[in-house]
Design a protein around this motif. Structure first.
Motif, short mmCIF file in Angstrom:
data_model
loop_
_atom_site.label_atom_id
_atom_site.label_comp_id
_atom_site.label_asym_id
_atom_site.label_seq_id
_atom_site.Cartn_x
_atom_site.Cartn_y
_atom_site.Cartn_z
N ALA A 83 0.65 -1.10 0.10
CA ALA A 83 -0.16 -0.06 -0.09
C ALA A 83 0.82 1.31 0.05
N ALA A 84 2.16 0.90 0.60
CA ALA A 84 3.06 2.16 0.64
C ALA A 84 3.91 2.21 -0.76
N GLY A 85 3.72 1.43 -1.81
CA GLY A 85 4.09 1.47 -3.02
C GLY A 85 5.54 0.57 -2.98
N VAL A 86 5.54 -0.30 -2.15
CA VAL A 86 6.89 -1.08 -2.18
C VAL A 86 6.58 -2.43 -3.22
N ILE A 87 7.52 -2.49 -4.14
CA ILE A 87 7.29 -3.52 -5.01
C ILE A 87 8.22 -4.80 -4.75
N GLY A 88 9.13 -4.49 -3.89
CA GLY A 88 10.02 -5.39 -3.23
C GLY A 88 11.33 -4.96 -2.51
N TYR A 89 11.82 -5.85 -1.82
CA TYR A 89 12.98 -5.21 -0.92
C TYR A 89 14.01 -6.39 -1.06
N TRP A 90 15.25 -5.96 -0.51
CA TRP A 90 16.44 -6.89 -0.48
C TRP A 90 16.95 -6.79 1.24
N ALA A 91 16.88 -7.93 1.78
CA ALA A 91 17.18 -7.73 2.89
C ALA A 91 18.61 -8.65 3.04
N PHE A 92 19.64 -7.75 3.59
CA PHE A 92 21.18 -7.96 3.48
C PHE A 92 21.36 -8.42 4.98
N LEU A 93 21.18 -9.64 5.32
CA LEU A 93 21.34 -10.21 6.72
C LEU A 93 22.78 -9.97 7.12
N THR A 94 23.68 -10.39 6.47
CA THR A 94 25.00 -10.28 6.84
C THR A 94 25.52 -8.71 6.98
N GLY A 95 24.96 -7.87 6.12
CA GLY A 95 25.03 -6.45 6.20
C GLY A 95 24.26 -5.49 7.08
N LYS A 96 23.32 -6.41 7.54
CA LYS A 96 22.23 -6.00 8.54
C LYS A 96 21.83 -4.50 8.07
N ARG A 97 20.99 -4.60 6.85
CA ARG A 97 20.26 -3.62 6.24
C ARG A 97 19.32 -4.09 5.15
N VAL A 98 18.21 -3.33 5.14
CA VAL A 98 17.08 -3.90 4.06
C VAL A 98 16.89 -2.56 3.05
N ILE A 99 16.91 -2.79 2.06
CA ILE A 99 16.92 -1.85 0.74
C ILE A 99 15.27 -2.07 0.43
N TYR A 100 14.31 -1.18 0.46
CA TYR A 100 12.86 -1.30 -0.07
C TYR A 100 12.97 -0.42 -1.44
N PHE A 101 12.38 -0.98 -2.32
CA PHE A 101 12.09 -0.38 -3.66
C PHE A 101 10.75 0.10 -4.10
N GLY A 102 10.54 1.00 -4.65
CA GLY A 102 9.28 1.48 -5.13
C GLY A 102 9.30 1.21 -6.82
N ARG A 103 8.34 1.42 -7.23
CA ARG A 103 7.76 0.95 -8.74
C ARG A 103 8.58 2.00 -9.64
N LYS A 104 9.03 3.06 -9.20
CA LYS A 104 10.04 3.97 -9.97
C LYS A 104 11.40 4.30 -9.64
N GLY A 105 11.67 3.21 -8.92
CA GLY A 105 13.06 3.36 -8.45
C GLY A 105 13.45 3.84 -7.26
N GLU A 106 12.26 4.62 -6.57
CA GLU A 106 12.54 5.01 -5.18
C GLU A 106 13.16 4.00 -4.33
N GLN A 107 13.64 4.44 -3.31
CA GLN A 107 14.43 3.55 -2.11
C GLN A 107 14.25 4.12 -0.97
#
Length: 131
Positions: free
Chosen positions: A97-121
């Protein structure tokens, strides 16, 4: 076998039975370094330390992905998950609902990058453990 463990964790997560820290711990123990959740294709791809991948289909329906990325709504969903007031099924609904099309969780890097449909992150560092 780590792939069976990954499958079991994916199902339990999508059923809302596990917290994010429990998922992270289980996946790290199974040899997962990161994973990519793609709401558009409804699948999760896990990247293992041995260089292999394992893809698990989503059993959840993520619902429609909003055209506009709303970082404030996403952060509210993340904070709810961190506080364990929002489990994964609700987190998925709020994220799409917030426009997230996907996300990449880097467990060993301890961060998550969330992506929008237009490349927002939005980049979210893992929460620091409380003393």
């Amino acid at each position: 076998m780590s792939k069976q463990v990954i499958d079991e964790l994916a199902i339990a997560t999508q059923q809302g039975k596990l917290t994010f820290p429990q998922v992270v711990q289980g996946l790290l123990e199974a040899g997962v370094e990161s994973y990519l959740v793609d709401f558009a294709t409804k699948q999760n791809t896990h990247y293992l330390a041995d260089g292999t991948t394992h893809t698990v289909p989503m059993i959840l329906d993520p619902g429609p992905i909003a055209a506009e990325f709303n970082s404030a709504d996403l952060v509210a969903a993340i904070r709810g998950a961190q506080a364990d007031t929002v489990r994964y099924p609700e987190f998925v609904k709020r994220s799409t609902a917030a426009g997230v099309i996907g996300y990449w969780a880097f467990l060993t890097g301890k961060r998550v990058i969330y992506f929008g449909r237009k490349g927002e992150q939005h980049i979210e560092e893992f929460a620091k453990p409380q003393p």
